[in-house]
Each structure stands twice: as C-alpha cells, then as structure tokens.
Design a protein around this motif. Structure first.
Motif, mmCIF file in Angstrom:
data_model
loop_
_atom_site.group_PDB
_atom_site.id
_atom_site.type_symbol
_atom_site.label_atom_id
_atom_site.label_comp_id
_atom_site.label_asym_id
_atom_site.label_seq_id
_atom_site.Cartn_x
_atom_site.Cartn_y
_atom_site.Cartn_z
ATOM 1 N N GLY A 1 -9.096 53.344 21.472
ATOM 2 C CA GLY A 1 -9.666 52.770 20.259
ATOM 3 C C GLY A 1 -8.646 51.957 19.478
ATOM 4 O O GLY A 1 -8.973 50.900 18.922
ATOM 5 N N GLY A 2 -7.395 52.438 19.426
ATOM 6 C CA GLY A 2 -6.343 51.667 18.770
ATOM 7 C C GLY A 2 -6.046 50.371 19.507
ATOM 8 O O GLY A 2 -5.849 49.320 18.886
ATOM 9 N N ILE A 3 -6.016 50.442 20.841
ATOM 10 C CA ILE A 3 -5.810 49.228 21.633
ATOM 11 C C ILE A 3 -6.971 48.269 21.437
ATOM 12 O O ILE A 3 -6.793 47.046 21.327
ATOM 13 N N ARG A 4 -8.165 48.815 21.369
ATOM 14 C CA ARG A 4 -9.365 47.986 21.168
ATOM 15 C C ARG A 4 -9.292 47.224 19.853
ATOM 16 O O ARG A 4 -9.568 46.012 19.801
ATOM 17 N N ALA A 5 -8.909 47.911 18.780
ATOM 18 C CA ALA A 5 -8.798 47.241 17.488
ATOM 19 C C ALA A 5 -7.714 46.173 17.505
ATOM 20 O O ALA A 5 -7.882 45.085 16.938
ATOM 21 N N ALA A 6 -6.594 46.475 18.183
ATOM 22 C CA ALA A 6 -5.505 45.503 18.259
ATOM 23 C C ALA A 6 -5.922 44.261 19.034
ATOM 24 O O ALA A 6 -5.623 43.134 18.636
ATOM 25 N N VAL A 7 -6.610 44.457 20.154
ATOM 26 C CA VAL A 7 -7.046 43.321 20.968
ATOM 27 C C VAL A 7 -7.997 42.427 20.190
ATOM 28 O O VAL A 7 -7.892 41.189 20.225
ATOM 29 N N LEU A 8 -8.936 43.013 19.471
ATOM 30 C CA LEU A 8 -9.882 42.217 18.697
ATOM 31 C C LEU A 8 -9.181 41.444 17.587
ATOM 32 O O LEU A 8 -9.515 40.282 17.314
ATOM 33 N N GLN A 9 -8.207 42.072 16.943
ATOM 34 C CA GLN A 9 -7.458 41.371 15.910
ATOM 35 C C GLN A 9 -6.678 40.196 16.487
ATOM 36 O O GLN A 9 -6.638 39.112 15.891
ATOM 37 N N VAL A 10 -6.083 40.399 17.638
ATOM 38 C CA VAL A 10 -5.304 39.329 18.254
ATOM 39 C C VAL A 10 -6.214 38.197 18.718
ATOM 40 O O VAL A 10 -5.907 37.018 18.537
ATOM 41 N N ILE A 11 -7.355 38.536 19.326
ATOM 42 C CA ILE A 11 -8.292 37.496 19.772
ATOM 43 C C ILE A 11 -8.723 36.620 18.598
ATOM 44 O O ILE A 11 -8.790 35.394 18.705
ATOM 45 N N LEU B 1 -17.934 20.660 17.546
ATOM 46 C CA LEU B 1 -16.695 21.274 18.008
ATOM 47 C C LEU B 1 -16.325 22.483 17.159
ATOM 48 O O LEU B 1 -15.902 23.525 17.689
ATOM 49 N N ILE B 2 -16.458 22.355 15.854
ATOM 50 C CA ILE B 2 -16.066 23.457 14.963
ATOM 51 C C ILE B 2 -16.922 24.695 15.222
ATOM 52 O O ILE B 2 -16.398 25.795 15.468
ATOM 53 N N LEU B 3 -18.235 24.523 15.175
ATOM 54 C CA LEU B 3 -19.129 25.664 15.359
ATOM 55 C C LEU B 3 -19.117 26.144 16.808
ATOM 56 O O LEU B 3 -19.178 27.356 17.059
ATOM 57 N N GLY B 4 -19.003 25.231 17.764
ATOM 58 C CA GLY B 4 -18.929 25.635 19.166
ATOM 59 C C GLY B 4 -17.691 26.473 19.455
ATOM 60 O O GLY B 4 -17.764 27.489 20.146
ATOM 61 N N GLY B 5 -16.539 26.067 18.915
ATOM 62 C CA GLY B 5 -15.326 26.867 19.085
ATOM 63 C C GLY B 5 -15.431 28.222 18.429
ATOM 64 O O GLY B 5 -14.983 29.236 18.981
ATOM 65 N N ALA B 6 -16.048 28.273 17.237
ATOM 66 C CA ALA B 6 -16.228 29.560 16.555
ATOM 67 C C ALA B 6 -17.152 30.471 17.347
ATOM 68 O O ALA B 6 -16.918 31.690 17.444
ATOM 69 N N LEU B 7 -18.193 29.912 17.928
ATOM 70 C CA LEU B 7 -19.101 30.720 18.751
ATOM 71 C C LEU B 7 -18.397 31.243 19.997
ATOM 72 O O LEU B 7 -18.643 32.382 20.426
ATOM 73 N N LEU B 8 -17.516 30.449 20.577
ATOM 74 C CA LEU B 8 -16.771 30.904 21.750
ATOM 75 C C LEU B 8 -15.853 32.073 21.399
ATOM 76 O O LEU B 8 -15.776 33.061 22.146
ATOM 77 N N VAL B 9 -15.155 31.977 20.276
ATOM 78 C CA VAL B 9 -14.276 33.069 19.846
ATOM 79 C C VAL B 9 -15.092 34.333 19.568
ATOM 80 O O VAL B 9 -14.705 35.442 19.964
ATOM 81 N N THR B 10 -16.244 34.166 18.917
ATOM 82 C CA THR B 10 -17.094 35.316 18.619
ATOM 83 C C THR B 10 -17.623 35.967 19.895
ATOM 84 O O THR B 10 -17.610 37.198 20.022
ATOM 85 N N ALA B 11 -18.094 35.141 20.828
ATOM 86 C CA ALA B 11 -18.618 35.687 22.082
ATOM 87 C C ALA B 11 -17.528 36.402 22.873
ATOM 88 O O ALA B 11 -17.763 37.481 23.441
ATOM 89 N N LEU B 12 -16.331 35.831 22.895
ATOM 90 C CA LEU B 12 -15.226 36.471 23.608
ATOM 91 C C LEU B 12 -14.886 37.817 22.977
ATOM 92 O O LEU B 12 -14.677 38.816 23.684
ATOM 93 N N ALA B 13 -14.833 37.867 21.646
ATOM 94 C CA ALA B 13 -14.525 39.125 20.961
ATOM 95 C C ALA B 13 -15.597 40.179 21.232
ATOM 96 O O ALA B 13 -15.277 41.358 21.458
#
Length: 252
Positions: A159-169, A198-210
């Motif tokens: 769970g700690g690793i999970r929180a760290a990974v999401l913060q870094v992403i 581009l702005i919203l598409g990049g934000a959606l990509l980051v959200t989907a990856l997270a």
C-alpha cells in the motif's frame, strides 16, 4: 462536452500513435518515457525507504523520526525542489544530464515518505503475540523479520509503494518543464500552442495510466493478504454485527 469529445478523437487518432509523428508525438514514446522516469524513481526510493522502514518497524526505534519526516516531506513543493536541483546540478553536470539527475532525485524524495510509512506501519501492524511466539520457538530476529513480520505486513507495505507510485506518476508530468519527455510534454506543448486537445488529451492519458497502475496494485494487495487473518477479521466483524444490543434501562 464538445471539448471532451474533441480530446477523445485526438487521443484515439491512429496518426498520433504512429512513428514519425511531430513533437510531442507519438503518444507511445511519451508513455514509455513517463513509465521509465516513474520506474527509476520508485526503484531507487524503494532501495532506500523499505530497508529503513523495516528496521524501524522491527526494532521500534525512530518512530518519531518517521512521523516527523513523512509529514514534512509530503508538504515539500516538488516543482520548487525540481528547479532548485536543476540549478544546483547545472553547475556540475552537462546540459543534457543535469535535468535527468535533478528530476530523478526530486521524484525519489517524493516517493520515499509513503514507502517509509507503509513499511513501518506494515510491520507495526503485526500482532506482538505472534512475534513473541516466533521468538519463543527459537527463531532469530532475521527469521522473524523475513518469515513473520514482512509476510504478515506485506499488504500495508505494498500500500505504501502503491501510494508512492501514484504520486510519482502524477508528478512526472512536470518533468517537461526540465526539458525531459513524458506525458507532461504533451500537456506543455498544448499550453504553448493553445491547443486544448493536447492539454486535455495528455491529462486523460495521465489519469488513465494512474488508474490502471492503481488497479494493478489493488489486486496485488488483495492477493498478498494473509487468508487466515482476513477471514478472522471478517468473522469478527460479522460476530460484532450480530451481537445483541443491550436493552435500555427502564426506571421503575
């Protein structure tokens, strides 16, 4: 709504994923860079935070240090830290190397507190009677740590690793301000070009990856949970919910 549909059309346009696309494309290259920056920072942070957290959780020493350190480091502005490190390493390293080193150190510092807290709390959550029983059976401290405490506390450690990974992403998007790649480069290019797709598409990509990474870690946490402990906790909750409530006292 039209803006969202336009961003989705841009996102699913095959030409934006094709090799040879203009900067900041293709998308898959920026995605690979984003994952690479995240993986490097998380691995380095894990090598530092997990052994220290396990030591503190096993020995009980440094509890106040963990509380104070994690609280103060989570309040640290990552963008300001990134620019500070860029200025510092800019005097010693080349123009191409300084941004990568500075950004990596900033992301490592961001990831350490969550991993440290997860490792410490994971080992602290293990029942002391279980540890005393293992010690009474002749197990060494190293055996208790590796065979009892870490397996039982593994869900919280993950769970700690999970929180760290999401913060870094989420934070790796600012790597583009240091001249690096990643999905943040799509967003900053959209800001510079005033291109909302581009702005919203990049934000959606980051959200989907997270969300995808968070789901994978959630499944991993569930798979590593000790079945006997989870069953006993669930049974305890069922018993508590079925226990009769005391009747109100009636005055004569």
């Amino acid at each position: 709504m039209n803006l969202l549909l336009s961003a989705l059309r841009w996102l699913f346009d095959p030409t934006n994923w094709a090799a040879g696309s203009q900067s900041p494309l293709p998308i898959q290259d920026r995605l690979v860079e984003h994952l690479a920056y995240t993986a490097i920072a998380v691995v380095i942070a894990a090598l530092i935070a997990l052994p220290l957290g396990c030591y503190i959780g096993h020995t009980g020493r440094g509890r106040q240090f963990v509380i104070g350190f994690t609280g103060s480091m989570r309040a640290l502005p990552t963008l300001g830290l990134l620019f500070f490190l860029l200025m510092v390493f800019g005097y010693f390293l080349s123009y191409d190397t300084a941004p990568l080193v500075g950004a990596t150190i900033a992301f490592v510092i961001l990831a350490i507190p969550s991993m440290l807290a997860g490792a410490y709390s994971g080992l602290e959550s293990v029942d002391r009677q279980t540890i005393d029983a293992a010690r009474a059976n002749g197990m060494t401290e190293w055996q208790i740590l590796t065979a009892v405490e870490i397996p039982l506390g593994l869900p919280l450690i993950i769970g700690g690793i999970r929180a760290a990974v999401l913060q870094v992403i989420a934070t790796v998007t600012i790597a583009s301000y240091a001249g690096l790649g990643g999905l943040g480069r799509i967003i900053t290019s959209g800001i510079g070009l005033n291109d909302y797709d581009l702005i919203l598409g990049g934000a959606l990509l980051v959200t989907a990856l997270a969300l995808l990474v968070d789901g994978a870690f959630a499944l991993l946490q569930r798979a590593t949970a000790t079945k006997g402990l989870t069953d006993s906790k669930a049974a305890g909750r069922r018993t508590a919910s079925r226990s009769p409530r005391p009747r109100a006292r009636q005055d004569a």
